[in-house]
Design an enzyme around this catalytic site. Structure first.
Site, short mmCIF file in Angstrom:
data_model
loop_
_atom_site.label_atom_id
_atom_site.label_comp_id
_atom_site.label_asym_id
_atom_site.label_seq_id
_atom_site.Cartn_x
_atom_site.Cartn_y
_atom_site.Cartn_z
N CYS A 57 23.57 16.50 -25.91
CA CYS A 57 24.08 17.34 -27.00
C CYS A 57 23.04 17.69 -28.04
O CYS A 57 23.21 18.65 -28.78
CB CYS A 57 25.28 16.68 -27.66
SG CYS A 57 24.85 15.32 -28.78
N CYS A 122 30.91 22.53 -39.35
CA CYS A 122 31.22 21.13 -39.64
C CYS A 122 29.94 20.38 -39.99
O CYS A 122 29.98 19.34 -40.63
CB CYS A 122 31.94 20.46 -38.48
SG CYS A 122 30.87 19.93 -37.13
N CYS A 159 31.09 24.66 -33.18
CA CYS A 159 31.78 25.41 -34.25
C CYS A 159 31.32 26.85 -34.38
O CYS A 159 32.13 27.75 -34.54
CB CYS A 159 31.57 24.74 -35.60
SG CYS A 159 32.11 23.05 -35.73
N PHE A 346 15.64 23.28 -16.20
CA PHE A 346 15.77 21.83 -16.01
C PHE A 346 16.11 21.18 -17.36
O PHE A 346 15.32 21.24 -18.30
CB PHE A 346 14.43 21.28 -15.51
CG PHE A 346 14.48 19.85 -15.06
CD1 PHE A 346 14.33 19.53 -13.72
CD2 PHE A 346 14.66 18.81 -15.96
CE1 PHE A 346 14.36 18.20 -13.30
CE2 PHE A 346 14.70 17.49 -15.55
CZ PHE A 346 14.55 17.19 -14.21
N ARG A 922 43.11 24.37 -30.81
CA ARG A 922 43.00 25.71 -31.41
C ARG A 922 43.72 26.79 -30.56
O ARG A 922 43.37 26.99 -29.40
CB ARG A 922 41.52 26.04 -31.50
CG ARG A 922 41.13 27.13 -32.45
CD ARG A 922 39.63 27.24 -32.41
NE ARG A 922 39.12 27.92 -33.57
CZ ARG A 922 37.82 28.01 -33.87
NH1 ARG A 922 36.93 27.46 -33.11
NH2 ARG A 922 37.42 28.66 -34.94
N ALA A 1090 47.40 25.00 -37.33
CA ALA A 1090 48.24 26.18 -37.18
C ALA A 1090 47.72 27.38 -37.97
O ALA A 1090 48.50 28.26 -38.35
CB ALA A 1090 49.69 25.87 -37.58
N GLU A 1269 42.45 30.33 -35.65
CA GLU A 1269 42.81 30.33 -34.23
C GLU A 1269 42.87 31.71 -33.59
O GLU A 1269 42.51 31.87 -32.42
CB GLU A 1269 44.17 29.63 -34.05
CG GLU A 1269 44.14 28.18 -34.47
CD GLU A 1269 45.54 27.60 -34.50
OE1 GLU A 1269 45.90 26.91 -33.55
OE2 GLU A 1269 46.26 27.83 -35.50
C1 LIG Z 1 20.52 15.11 -20.39
C2 LIG Z 1 19.88 15.09 -19.04
C3 LIG Z 1 19.69 16.28 -18.39
C4 LIG Z 1 19.12 16.28 -17.11
N1 LIG Z 1 18.95 17.46 -16.48
C5 LIG Z 1 18.41 17.48 -15.25
C6 LIG Z 1 18.19 18.70 -14.55
O1 LIG Z 1 18.49 19.79 -15.06
N2 LIG Z 1 17.67 18.64 -13.33
C7 LIG Z 1 17.34 17.44 -12.74
O2 LIG Z 1 16.84 17.44 -11.65
N3 LIG Z 1 17.51 16.29 -13.37
C8 LIG Z 1 18.05 16.27 -14.60
N4 LIG Z 1 18.23 15.08 -15.22
C9 LIG Z 1 17.91 13.83 -14.52
C10 LIG Z 1 16.49 13.45 -14.83
O3 LIG Z 1 15.66 14.37 -14.25
C11 LIG Z 1 16.13 12.08 -14.28
O4 LIG Z 1 16.86 11.14 -15.00
C12 LIG Z 1 14.65 11.88 -14.51
O5 LIG Z 1 13.95 12.68 -13.63
C13 LIG Z 1 14.17 10.50 -14.39
O6 LIG Z 1 12.83 10.52 -14.85
P1 LIG Z 1 12.34 9.58 -16.03
O7 LIG Z 1 10.92 9.87 -16.27
O8 LIG Z 1 13.22 9.70 -17.21
O9 LIG Z 1 12.54 8.20 -15.30
P2 LIG Z 1 13.08 6.81 -15.78
O10 LIG Z 1 14.51 6.85 -16.14
O11 LIG Z 1 12.17 6.24 -16.79
O12 LIG Z 1 12.90 6.03 -14.41
C14 LIG Z 1 13.62 6.42 -13.27
C15 LIG Z 1 13.31 5.52 -12.09
O13 LIG Z 1 12.00 5.80 -11.61
C16 LIG Z 1 11.22 4.62 -11.55
N5 LIG Z 1 9.86 5.01 -11.85
C17 LIG Z 1 9.44 5.77 -12.89
N6 LIG Z 1 8.12 5.99 -12.78
C18 LIG Z 1 7.69 5.34 -11.67
C19 LIG Z 1 6.44 5.19 -11.05
N7 LIG Z 1 5.35 5.75 -11.53
N8 LIG Z 1 6.38 4.46 -9.92
C20 LIG Z 1 7.47 3.86 -9.41
N9 LIG Z 1 8.69 3.99 -9.97
C21 LIG Z 1 8.79 4.71 -11.08
C22 LIG Z 1 11.85 3.70 -12.56
O14 LIG Z 1 11.59 2.35 -12.27
C23 LIG Z 1 13.32 4.06 -12.43
O15 LIG Z 1 13.89 3.38 -11.36
C24 LIG Z 1 18.75 15.06 -16.51
C25 LIG Z 1 18.94 13.84 -17.19
C26 LIG Z 1 19.49 13.86 -18.45
C27 LIG Z 1 19.69 12.56 -19.17
S1 FES Z 2 28.61 23.06 -36.94
FE1 FES Z 2 30.10 21.81 -36.01
S2 FES Z 2 29.22 21.32 -34.12
FE2 FES Z 2 27.84 22.75 -34.97
S1 FES Z 3 23.43 11.87 -29.00
FE1 FES Z 3 21.52 12.08 -28.15
S2 FES Z 3 21.67 13.89 -27.05
FE2 FES Z 3 23.69 13.58 -27.69
#
Ligand SMILES: Cc1cc2nc3c(=O)[nH]c(=O)nc-3n(C[C@H](O)[C@H](O)[C@H](O)COP(=O)(O)OP(=O)(O)OC[C@H]3O[C@@H](n4cnc5c(N)ncnc54)[C@H](O)[C@@H]3O)c2cc1C
Ligand code: FES
Ligand code: FES
Length: 1337
Positions: A57, A122, A159, A346, A922, A1090, A1269
């Site tokens: 968010c 808000c 909002c 992504f 709403r 309302a 609304e």
């Molecule tokens: C809000 C949000 C939106 C997202 N949107 C997308 C999206 O649009 N498309 C998509 O494909 N994905 C999406 N993701 C998923 C995201 O891509 C994966 O969670 C992310 O790729 C994990 O990478 P990280 O660097 O955060 O890894 P981490 O969470 O830090 O680690 C992930 C895993 O990899 C292992 N690891 C990390 N580095 C190494 C290394 N060098 N060697 C061995 N193991 C390793 C860790 O031990 C762990 O098990 C989203 C996630 C979130 C939270």
């Molecule tokens: S002003 Fe309420 S969520 Fe953005």
């Molecule tokens: S509270 Fe961190 S992204 Fe929503």
């Protein structure tokens, strides 16, 4: 604990970082704590908000600056503080919203502009949005509009509808130009309309903005520069209670650690591990940060390939590729172009700033966007381990070994060092495709990376396939290739002839069980075939001339830039400058929102002795509770109580209409997520952990009733049916001139997704007193419920609401039930108790908009004149009655919508199901049923072969008409709004252009729709709710304290009340303060709902203010040259009361039909123009024009903000927001990851709003009309424009006639409704007998 690491002398356990320029030295860090928790709990920097805790968010956005140990450069990045472990912040400088400006000193330009441009309502999302923009400016003081709109895609606002935020921030961009005053010296945006009325298009005055001076930004703390830091040891080991954080300094140390602790997790971006720890309660005893390991951050390129260190973030990866693309020959860069294309969709900017390339590979998510591309691109992975040394493997989909645990073909002690990407060759082509519910930041429904190498001898124009890879995301439990199809293609000539066999083979290669996770089985198969078709056309387009009609299969979604206009009537030129009524003044707390100073419940400082409440919730939808074992929870240090039904001192059952909802389960559970009991503990995290540790056993399970169809079969209903009859439908149907048709439609539910989740703080006092601070839109109800639960009179409970971070109906009835739990807990423990629900908890248990299912029979003439409607509709009420029967009543009253139906038979019923109890939202009861009415209008036009506008207009209400419940309609401005919007949108041209476009484009279609709205204002059928109250106090210094019964939840209510008060008292708004809504200042209030609160409370404010004004009048007359302060002083000395209550009871018009009528109706109309991709279902709104009658607007900025916000919320409702549950009743939509509300990239690319001019309303306060609304329904114009576009696609596919399209028009529904040969013939049918993954409630 596994993490028993030895501590050598070159090791530190102390974190050093800066927050807002202040050095923080943290000795006892808890590795499980996030930066967000640290900022809010330890530093009390509460401007950074918790909206979801899962990175979806952006409410927690802060800027992190760091000097890279690898290239010594300082980088500023916006990140989600909820996903960053506190230990990862060591060596960084954090800037929060409090660090850039304040109302006490000076606002930062970003804060000032969002506030002055009406970009906060808000205010809960505002600090996060400010920080995203601030960070962009720190990196680029004059960004392009595209960059600005791109970075904001990671910040959700429920909002505003985003338009004012984008307009405000456009003033920072390269493209922005304020043209300055026009020829007559007036603002260039003021003009006269055709009737000579002064209208304005300026809601803010750009010339008043302080200039943005980037040189004034604080510098990066010199102490954190690498050159300084290198003198101190920086191998970091931080031991917590359950987890040990380790940040090695060298690859050798890293490999040793992995050797010693093979199950240790490498925390790269923490976006997977963080979520597992938070939502799945995983505990990883050893965490290793690779941030200092040079080998994992190296980026190298050669003539033929690019090698990227595993810990390189996606943002850095993107930058490197963008630079390389500029230097490489076109053919070599194709792989990089595909990767950069993928990256822009992504996650969000905040996510890409932390997610690492290696983390994505190793996370092995089946929906990964990156992995199919890397696997298709002939990449290689290089691993290292202490014992095995380095090894390099080809990265194919075989690397992913699939469940359990999304395993990969690497040993546990191995570390991924780097990924090598091979550049594409001369005859090699690579493309990436993805379809998600929402374009930005959404997991793929299906994705594909497709590479083909063709022979270069093009003799006779023929080329054959030499090599290819087809790799898919979200089509299995792991990234998966299509081996049979690849084999099939090799050696084949690249021609149209391959398509049928490939389509069939792809479906064989990618089988999906009927109940496969993710559902949408037919659609996903359709997508992979469509992706291949797009791939085929795209490649062919590079080597030959493609058929003209196929060209539209090629273009990919692109980010079109937004533009907008807002038009409203100026106030009369002789209106006093102090009189702000009718002027677009900003929300009076906008600056507090923008600086993070606005206080919400969770921001209230700790109260001495406070405990946190964690809910123990049911995991069964219909069962008896056999036993509850709290021993493990109560044994945890810091956990003090478990409270359940037996502890409730008063009544355990509550409800807004009937008291049928137990606070705590009473032996049985009826829904997953029902509160069984609550645990009290010293911290929020502990309370939640302890709640999970409570073991509840169930018995006598019964099959739950989830869907409306199941409820109808089981005759599971609330109350009696609502039956309404007008005229004689049977007679009308038997008229020979009547055409009769039957139909069915489902309109889905909607999650409120207020940014601030449900929260309360209950503080016990002496003599049974209880003070309740709560996020509710109905303080009096929360007070009543609390008193009832405590078994005390209401005079012992005081309920305070300063502001609410969004509500939309969702904090009307259920908030009181939740806060009563806290009240009971406070009473039992004798200590203050607070809670704020997690997003998933909130979504899964607090109810939503009611889904509707309707079956109908209609009669009409061949000219499109309506003659009769016989309708049976059902709504899904959930497990308690709440407001469901009222919803049925309201729907049955609103079915006519804008049209005259001579004969009607209505039968409505609320279904009792085992789902969370659905509630107000709403547009309650009106927008849902109006959707059905407009669907009928569209279909009637189709059956009559008439333009739908003609059918709508022909049946539209006019002044003097009576509704079917015999309310005479006065001053109907519907047709005026309708004609003006048609005019403004230039409908004829839009339609003609769409026809041309559709002729020229087989795979893209455009559609147009104009939709009217009529909205009945007032608390019908609860007339006693139609009252408002206010209390005004004038202090002897002349300052005024205003209170009234309404709650400020972003709709600008307090601002409007102050405007009214200021007008009556003839004093500037700056003299009036409104602190909060509370039950001890204004009692017995009605809900802020309302769309009635402005009128009800506005008249009450006027009443109170007039009393004060009248009392001061003698002093004004006596001393006409004196000031307000003088008159107040004199009155005080004469012992005149300087406080007054105001009261307003709205008339309750009794109609001939014997029921109460609405106060009045608000009207409007909207025209939307959309484009769809018929191969994928992707869509976007090209343009929307709205004309809305809000009477004499009290505040055009606020009113236009309400219109835009409601429209975008409605657009989500009618398109992408689909609430799904499993057949057992488990909510599958439980956060921004699984439920998509529109983000800024989704709003109409051109978004114009005009307020109808010269249309005063004689019933509304200051001649205004309600606006909260009524505009929401106008968003259905997007739905019907989509339907129009689908009709064009179907016609190309040879399918004609009226067709059913349920709401929301998801990408799945759009694609499948296009009914081309793929959807009709190439997709295997699902087994209807199999248990699906998700069902529609
Ligand atoms: C809000 C949000 C939106 C997202 N949107 C997308 C999206 O649009 N498309 C998509 O494909 N994905 C999406 N993701 C998923 C995201 O891509 C994966 O969670 C992310 O790729 C994990 O990478 P990280 O660097 O955060 O890894 P981490 O969470 O830090 O680690 C992930 C895993 O990899 C292992 N690891 C990390 N580095 C190494 C290394 N060098 N060697 C061995 N193991 C390793 C860790 O031990 C762990 O098990 C989203 C996630 C979130 C939270
Ligand atoms: S002003 Fe309420 S969520 Fe953005
Ligand atoms: S509270 Fe961190 S992204 Fe929503």
């Amino acid at each position: 604990m596994e993490g028993n690491l030895s501590v050598a002398s070159d090791v530190t356990s102390i974190l050093i970082f800066f927050v807002n320029g202040q050095k923080v030295v943290l000795k006892d860090a808890n590795p499980e704590q996030t930066l967000l928790q640290f900022l809010r709990n330890n530093l009390r920097l509460c401007g950074t908000k918790l909206g979801c805790g899962e990175g979806g968010c952006g409410a927690c956005t802060v800027m992190i600056s760091q000097c890279s140990p690898h290239d010594q450069k300082v980088r500023h990045q916006a990140i989600n503080a909820c996903l960053v472990p506190i230990c990862a912040v060591d060596g960084c400088a954090v800037v929060t919203v409090e660090g850039i400006g304040s109302t006490k000193t000076r606002l930062h330009a970003v804060q000032e502009r969002i506030a002055k441009c009406h970009g906060s309502q808000c205010g809960f999302c505002t600090p996060g949005i400010v920080m995203s923009m601030y960070t962009l400016l720190r990196n680029n003081p004059q960004p392009s509009q595209a960059e600005m709109e791109g970075v904001l895609a990671g910040n959700l606002c429920r909002c505003t509808g985003y338009r004012p935020i984008l307009e405000g921030f456009k003033t920072f961009t390269k493209e922005f130009c304020c043209k300055g005053p026009g020829a007559d010296g007036q603002c260039c945006m003021t003009m006269k309309d055709e009737s000579g009325v002064d209208v304005s298009t300026a809601l803010h005055d750009v010339s008043k903005f302080a200039p943005y001076d980037p040189t004034q930004e604080p510098i990066f703390p010199p102490e954190l520069m690498i050159s300084k830091r290198s003198k101190t040891p920086s191998r970091l080991i931080v031991k917590g209670e359950r987890v040990c954080w380790n940040r090695p300094q060298s690859l050798e140390q890293l490999l040793s650690l992995k050797h010693q602790y093979p199950r240790a997790q490498i925390v790269a971006g923490n976006t997977k591990i963080g979520l597992e720890m938070k939502f799945k309660n995983h505990v990883y005893p050893v965490l290793i940060s690779p941030s200092e390991i040079k080998e994992l951050h190296t980026i190298q390129s050669s003539e033929t390939e690019l090698t990227v260190g595993a810990a390189v973030t996606l943002t850095e990866f993107g930058h490197v590729m963008e630079e390389l693309i500029k230097t490489l020959p076109e053919y070599k860069s194709r792989v990089l172009v595909a990767l950069t294309d993928m990256l822009q969709w992504f996650g969000s900017q905040q996510i890409r700033n932390v997610v690492t390339v290696g983390g994505n590979v190793m996370a092995a998510s089946p929906v990964s966007d990156l992995n199919p591309l890397l696997a298709a691109a002939r990449s290689r992975l290089t691993f290292a381990s202490k014992e095995g040394g380095e090894r390099t493997i080809a990265f194919t989909s075989d690397f992913f070994t699939g469940p359990p645990n999304q395993k990969v073909a690497a040993r546990e002690d191995e570390v991924l060092l780097s990924i090598t990407i091979t550049f594409t060759e001369a005859n090699e082509f690579l493309y990436w495709f993805k379809q998600a519910r929402r374009r930005d930041g959404d997991a793929a429904i299906a994705s594909a990376a497709m590479r083909v190498k063709l022979s270069d001898d093009a003799s006779e124009g023929k080329r054959t396939v030499e090599d290819c890879s087809l790799v898919f995301g979200a089509m299995a439990a792991k990234t998966k290739s299509a081996p049979k199809t690849e084999q099939l293609l090799i050696g084949q000539e690249w021609s149209n002839d391959i398509l049928p066999a490939v389509s069939k083979s792809l479906v064989d290669d990618l089988p999906l069980e009927s109940g496969a996770p993710g559902g949408m089985i037919e659609y996903r198969h359709c997508l992979v075939i469509s992706f291949f078709f797009k791939f085929f056309i795209s490649v062919t387009n590079c080597i030959a001339t493609i058929a003209v009609e196929d060209a539209s299969a090629v273009p990919k979604p692109e980010r079109l830039l937004s533009k907008s206009a807002q038009i409203y009537q100026e106030v009369p030129s002789d209106q006093s400058a102090d009189d702000t009524v009718g002027r677009p003044i900003a929300h009076l707390r906008a600056e507090h929102h923008a600086t993070g100073e606005a206080v919400y419940i969770d921001d209230i400082p700790s109260v001495e002795g406070q405990l946190y409440m964690g809910r123990v919730t049911s995991t069964e939808a219909r069962a008896k509770i056999k036993s509850v074992d709290t021993s493990a929870a109560l044994a945890m240090q810091g956990v003090s109580h478990y409270i359940s039904a037996a502890d409730v001192p008063g009544a355990n059952y509550m409800g807004p209409v009937v008291d049928d909802e137990p606070l705590f389960a009473d032996g049985k559970v009826f829904v997953i997520g029902q509160t069984v009991g609550v645990v009290l503990a010293e911290t929020r995290e502990l309370a939640q952990r302890a709640a999970h540790a409570v073991r509840v056993e169930y018995e006598d399970r019964e099959t739950p009733i989830i869907t409306m169809e199941q409820a109808i079969d089981a005759e599971s209903f609330y109350g009696v049916p609502r039956e309404v009859k007008k005229g004689d439908t049977d007679a009308a149907f038997s008229d020979s001139a009547t055409i009769i048709k039957e139909g069915e439609m489902r309109v889905g539910g909607q999650e409120h997704f207020y940014l601030e989740t449900q929260a309360s703080l209950a503080v016990p006092g002496e003599e049974d007193e209880m003070t309740l601070y709560t996020s509710t839109q109905h303080p009096a109800s929360s007070q009543r419920m609390a008193a009832k639960a405590l078994g005390v009179p209401q005079n012992r409970v005081t309920c305070h609401v300063k502001r609410v971070g969004g509500a939309f109906g969702g904090k009307q009835s259920h908030s009181g039930i939740l806060s009563s739990m806290a009240v009971v807990a406070a009473k039992v423990s004798g200590r203050p108790v607070r809670f704020m629900l997690d997003r998933d908890e909130d979504m899964a248990s607090t109810g939503q908009r009611h889904p509707i299912l309707a079956k109908y029979k209609i009669g009409f003439t061949k000219n499109g004149k309506l003659t009769a409607l016989d309708i049976k509709f059902y709504v899904n009420g959930g497990w308690t009655m709440s407001l469901s029967t009222a919803f049925v009543w309201k729907s049955a009253s609103s079915i006519d919508h804008c049209y005259h139906w001579p004969n009607l038979t209505i039968h409505g019923r609320a279904c009792r199901t085992n789902l969370p109890s659905n509630t107000a939202f709403r547009g309650f009861g009106e927008v849902e049923i109006a959707m059905l009415t407009e669907s009928i209008m569209t279909d009637v036009a189709g059956w009559c072969s008439l333009p739908v506008e003609e059918v709508r207009e022909k049946n539209m209400y006019q002044t003097g008409d009576k509704t079917f419940y015999l309310q005479k309609l006065e001053n109907v401005t519907l047709l005026r709004c309708w004609k003006e919007v048609i005019d403004r949108a230039n409908l004829d041209k839009l339609k003609a252009d769409a026809v041309q476009f559709n002729k020229a484009n087989r795979w893209k279609k455009r559609g147009v729709a104009v939709v009217p709205t009529k909205y009945g204002v007032g608390f019908v059928p609860v007339p006693e709710s139609s009252q408002g109250a206010a209390f005004i106090v004038v202090y002897v210094d002349g300052s005024v304290l205003l209170t009234h019964g309404g709650v400020e939840m972003g709709q600008g209510l307090h601002t409007k009340m102050i405007q009214i008060c200021s007008r009556v008292l003839a004093i500037p708004t700056s003299k009036i303060f409104l602190s909060e809504t509370s039950t001890n200042t204004v009692p017995n209030t009605t809900p802020t709902a309302a769309s009635a609160s402005t009128d009800l409370n506005g008249y009450a404010v006027k009443d109170a203010a007039e009393k004060i004004r009248d009392r001061l009048e003698p002093y004004r007359t006596k001393n006409p040259d004196g000031s307000w302060d003088d008159w107040v002083q004199s009155a005080f000395q004469d012992k005149v009361s300087l406080s007054a209550t105001g009261m307003y009871g709205a008339p309750t018009p009794m109609l001939e039909s014997g029921r109460i009528g609405f106060q009045y109706f608000t009207y409007g109309a909207a025209c939307s123009h959309v484009e769809i991709d018929t191969l994928t279902g992707d869509w976007q709104v090209l343009k929307t024009d709205i004309v809305m009658d809000v009477g004499n607007s009290l505040n055009p900025a606020i009113d236009i903000g309400q219109i835009e916000g409601a429209f975008v919320q409605g657009m989500g409702y009618f398109t992408m927001e689909e609430t799904l549950v499993s057949p057992s009743g488990y909510a599958l939509s439980r956060g921004p990851g699984t439920y998509k509300i529109p983000c800024c990239g989704d709003i109409p690319k051109e978004f114009n709003v005009a307020l109808l001019r010269s249309a005063p309303c004689d019933k509304g306060i200051c001649s205004s009309k309600s606006v909260g609304e009524p505009p929401l329904f106008l968003a259905s114009s997007v739905f019907y424009a989509i339907k129009d576009a689908i009709t064009a696609a179907r016609s190309d596919a040879g399918v004609t006639g009226v067709f059913r399209l349920d709401s929301p028009a998801t990408v799945e529904r759009i694609r499948m409704a296009c009914a081309d040969h793929v959807a009709r013939t190439q997709v295997p049918p699902v087994d209807k007998q199999a248990t699906p993954w998700a069902i529609q409630p």
